[in-house]
Design an enzyme around this catalytic site. Structure first.
Site, short mmCIF file in Angstrom:
data_model
loop_
_atom_site.label_atom_id
_atom_site.label_comp_id
_atom_site.label_asym_id
_atom_site.label_seq_id
_atom_site.Cartn_x
_atom_site.Cartn_y
_atom_site.Cartn_z
N GLU A 67 -10.43 -72.63 -29.25
CA GLU A 67 -10.02 -71.06 -28.61
C GLU A 67 -8.68 -70.71 -28.00
O GLU A 67 -8.95 -70.13 -26.73
CB GLU A 67 -11.39 -70.78 -28.13
CG GLU A 67 -12.51 -70.33 -28.36
CD GLU A 67 -14.18 -70.66 -27.39
OE1 GLU A 67 -13.53 -70.47 -26.15
OE2 GLU A 67 -15.17 -70.37 -28.43
N GLU B 23 -20.77 -72.75 -35.69
CA GLU B 23 -21.22 -71.64 -34.55
C GLU B 23 -21.97 -70.78 -34.64
O GLU B 23 -21.82 -69.46 -34.12
CB GLU B 23 -20.53 -71.88 -33.26
CG GLU B 23 -19.68 -72.82 -32.70
CD GLU B 23 -18.54 -72.50 -31.65
OE1 GLU B 23 -18.71 -71.94 -30.94
OE2 GLU B 23 -17.84 -73.62 -31.39
O1 9MR Z 1 -23.39 -73.59 -26.27
C1 9MR Z 1 -22.80 -73.96 -25.21
C2 9MR Z 1 -23.13 -73.60 -23.95
O2 9MR Z 1 -24.24 -74.10 -23.77
C3 9MR Z 1 -22.26 -73.93 -22.93
O3 9MR Z 1 -22.55 -73.56 -21.86
C4 9MR Z 1 -21.15 -73.07 -23.28
C5 9MR Z 1 -20.26 -73.39 -21.42
O4 9MR Z 1 -18.83 -72.71 -22.32
O5 9MR Z 1 -20.35 -72.96 -24.59
C6 9MR Z 1 -21.44 -73.21 -24.98
O6 9MR Z 1 -20.76 -73.05 -26.70
C7 9MR Z 1 -19.46 -72.35 -27.13
C8 9MR Z 1 -18.96 -73.55 -27.64
O7 9MR Z 1 -18.84 -74.68 -27.28
C9 9MR Z 1 -17.28 -72.95 -27.16
N1 9MR Z 1 -17.83 -71.72 -28.64
C10 9MR Z 1 -18.37 -70.55 -27.84
C11 9MR Z 1 -19.36 -71.36 -27.58
C12 9MR Z 1 -20.58 -70.34 -27.11
O8 9MR Z 1 -20.23 -69.87 -25.80
#
Ligand code: 9MR
Length: 381
Positions: free
Chosen positions: A162, A267
Site C-alpha cells: 500500500e 485479500e
Molecule cells: O484483516 C486485518 C485486520 O485483522 C487488522 O486489524 C488490520 C490492521 O490494519 O489489517 C487487516 O488486514 C489488512 C491487510 O493486512 C492489508 N490490506 C488491508 C487489510 C484490511 O485492513
C-alpha cells in the site's frame, strides 16, 4: 510454472474407472481446490485463532478446500519486531507449521507497510524522524532477519504494501518522508539479498483505479530498470456490491501482466452491505444505524443472490485470465472472521467471504464445484 494440484476426487474417480468400478465418478467429495485444479492457487488468510488450533471447523475447511495460506496479521512488522531487536516469531512459526503439515503453499505478509508498523521504527527516542541512514539500517535488519527466519518455507513475500495512492503518487508515509521513493527499491533489494530464491511481490488495494494502476505500472518498470526482482503484483480484492467495475479491475490485471509480472488476487472479500464511508458517524440516529447495518440476522435472498452472482463474475474473470493469475486468496475463512464486520463502521454484520458463519460454502462456491464435476464426470453412455 504453476504448481500442479492433484485433484483428489478426480484421482478417486480415475481409480474407480480403472478398476472396473462404476462409470459415474464418486465426485461428491470434490472441493474448491479440486475444482480450481492447476489454474491457480486458491488461498485464504488465517487468523491467530485458527493458527493456534482454536477453530477446528475453520481449519478443516482450510485443509480440504484451499491450497494456499497467508497470515492475516501475525507476520506484520509490529507482531514480529514489537521492540527494536526483539523478534517474536511464535504465532508466525505456528502458522508455518500448520502450512507445512497440510501441504499448503505459504506467502509472507508483509515486510514494509506504514500501518501495523511499530511506533519505534521510524523515530528516535524523542519521537523525531530518524535519519535516512538509520531507517535504511532498521529496514535492512528487519527484512533480513524476517526473510531469513522463514527461508525455505514460503513461496514469496509481500515486500511493500500500500505505498501508491489514487493519483499514482507515493503515499506520504514515514518511509516516504524519510527516504523518498528509494524506500521501495531498497526493500526489494534487502529481501532479495536475504533470500535470492524467494518470490517478491508489491501489494495494494483499489487497483482498479486508473491513477493507481499507472503508478504501479511505473513502479514495476522502475524496479525492473534497476535490475531488481519483482515476481508479481498483489491486487487486493476488497470489493463491494458497487465497486470495483469488472472492466476496470480486468484492465489493471492486464496492465500489470503486460509489464512481465504475474498477478495475484490477494485479500479477496466482497461486502454485502451498503457501501459506507469510514467517516460515517455511527452514533448519528437509530435509523442511520439501521440503514448501515441492514442485515443483523441474515442476508435476504435477493441480496444473497446478487452477491453470489457478482462473486461468480469475478471468479470467472480470474479463471478467464488463469494464464496470468498465479493465486486467488480470500481474506479470511468464514464471514464471522472478516475484518469487514468492523470496517469502516464497527459492529456491522457482513457476509463477505467464501464460507458462512456455519462453515458452509456459499452458493457460488458450490456452483464452481458443480461446474468442475460436470466437466470431469464421464458421460453415462
Ligand atoms: O484483516 C486485518 C485486520 O485483522 C487488522 O486489524 C488490520 C490492521 O490494519 O489489517 C487487516 O488486514 C489488512 C491487510 O493486512 C492489508 N490490506 C488491508 C487489510 C484490511 O485492513
Amino acid at each position: 510454472m504453476k504448481v500442479k494440484h492433484i485433484a483428489s476426487a478426480v484421482l478417486v474417480a480415475a481409480f474407480a474407472v480403472a478398476c472396473g468400478g462404476p462409470k459415474t465418478a464418486p465426485v461428491e467429495e470434490m472441493t474448491l481446490k479440486d475444482a480450481v485444479g492447476d489454474k491457480f492457487l486458491i488461498g485464504t488468510a488465517l487468523n491467530v485463532n485458527q493458527v493456534a488450533g482454536r477453530d477446528t471447523n475453520a481449519t478443516n475447511i482450510v485443509k480440504t478446500q484451499f491450497s494456499a495460506i497467508v497470515p492475516e496479521n501475525c507476520m506484520k512488522m509490529e507482531e514480529v519486531q514489537p521492540e527494536e531487536g526483539k523478534f517474536t516469531f511464535e504465532d508466525a512459526d505456528a502458522f508455518v507449521k500448520f502450512g507445512e503439515e497440510n501441504g499448503l503453499t505459504m506467502t509472507g505478509h508483509c515486510l514494509i507497510w506504514h500501518s501495523q508498523c511499530p511506533e519505534w521504527f521510524c523515530v528516535d527516542k524523542n519521537g523525531k524522524n530518524v535519519t535516512p541512514e538509520v531507517l535504511k539500517q532498521r529496514m535492512k535488519t528487519h527484512i533480513t532477519t524476517v526473510v531469513q527466519h522463514f527461508k525455505g518455507k514460503l513461496k514469496g513475500w509481500d515486500v511493500v504494501n500500500e505505498a501508491i495512492i489514487e493519483d499514482g503518487s507515493y503515499r506520504k508515509s514515514k518511509f516516504y518522508e524519510i527516504l523518498g521513493e528509494e524506500f521501495i527499491p531498497l526493500a526489494f533489494q534487502y529481501a532479495h539479498e536475504a533470500d535470492s530464491t524467494i518470490e517478491l511481490y508489491y501489494n495494494d488495494y483499489g487497483m482498479d483505479n486508473p491513477g493507481r494502476r499507472d503508478g504501479v505500472v511505473k513502479l514495476i518498470r522502475s524496479l525492473k530498470e534497476k535490475g531488481l526482482r519483482i515476481d508479481a503484483v498483489g491486487m487486493q480484492g476488497h470489493m463491494g456490491m458497487d465497486y470495483p467495475k469488472i472492466e476496470d479491475f480486468e484492465k489493471s490485471m492486464l496492465a500489470f501482466a503486460n509489464e512481465g509480472v504475474k498477478v495475484m488476487i490477494t485479500e479477496w472479500d466482497m461486502s454485502a452491505l451498503p457501501t459506507a464511508s469510514r467517516t460515517a458517524n455511527i452514533s448519528d440516529t437509530v435509523a442511520f444505524k439501521k440503514a448501515l447495518n441492514p442485515y443483523p440476522d441474515a442476508l435476504p435472498d435477493s441480496v444473497s443472490q446478487a452477491w453470489n452472482a457478482r462473486m461468480k463474475q469475478f471468479f470467472d474473470l480470474f479463471e478467464k485470465h488463469a494464464d496470468i493469475v498465479d493465486r486467488v486468496t480470500a481474506w479470511g475463512v468464514t464471514d464471522g472472521d472478516s475484518w469487514k464486520n468492523g470496517f469502516p463502521i464497527r459492529g456491522r454484520k457482513d457476509y463477505p467471504l467464501l464460507f458462512d458463519r456455519d462453515y458452509q460454502p456459499k452458493a457460488w462456491v458450490k456452483e464452481v464445484i458443480e461446474e468442475a464435476k460436470n466437466a470431469e464426470t464421464p458421460s453415462a453412455e
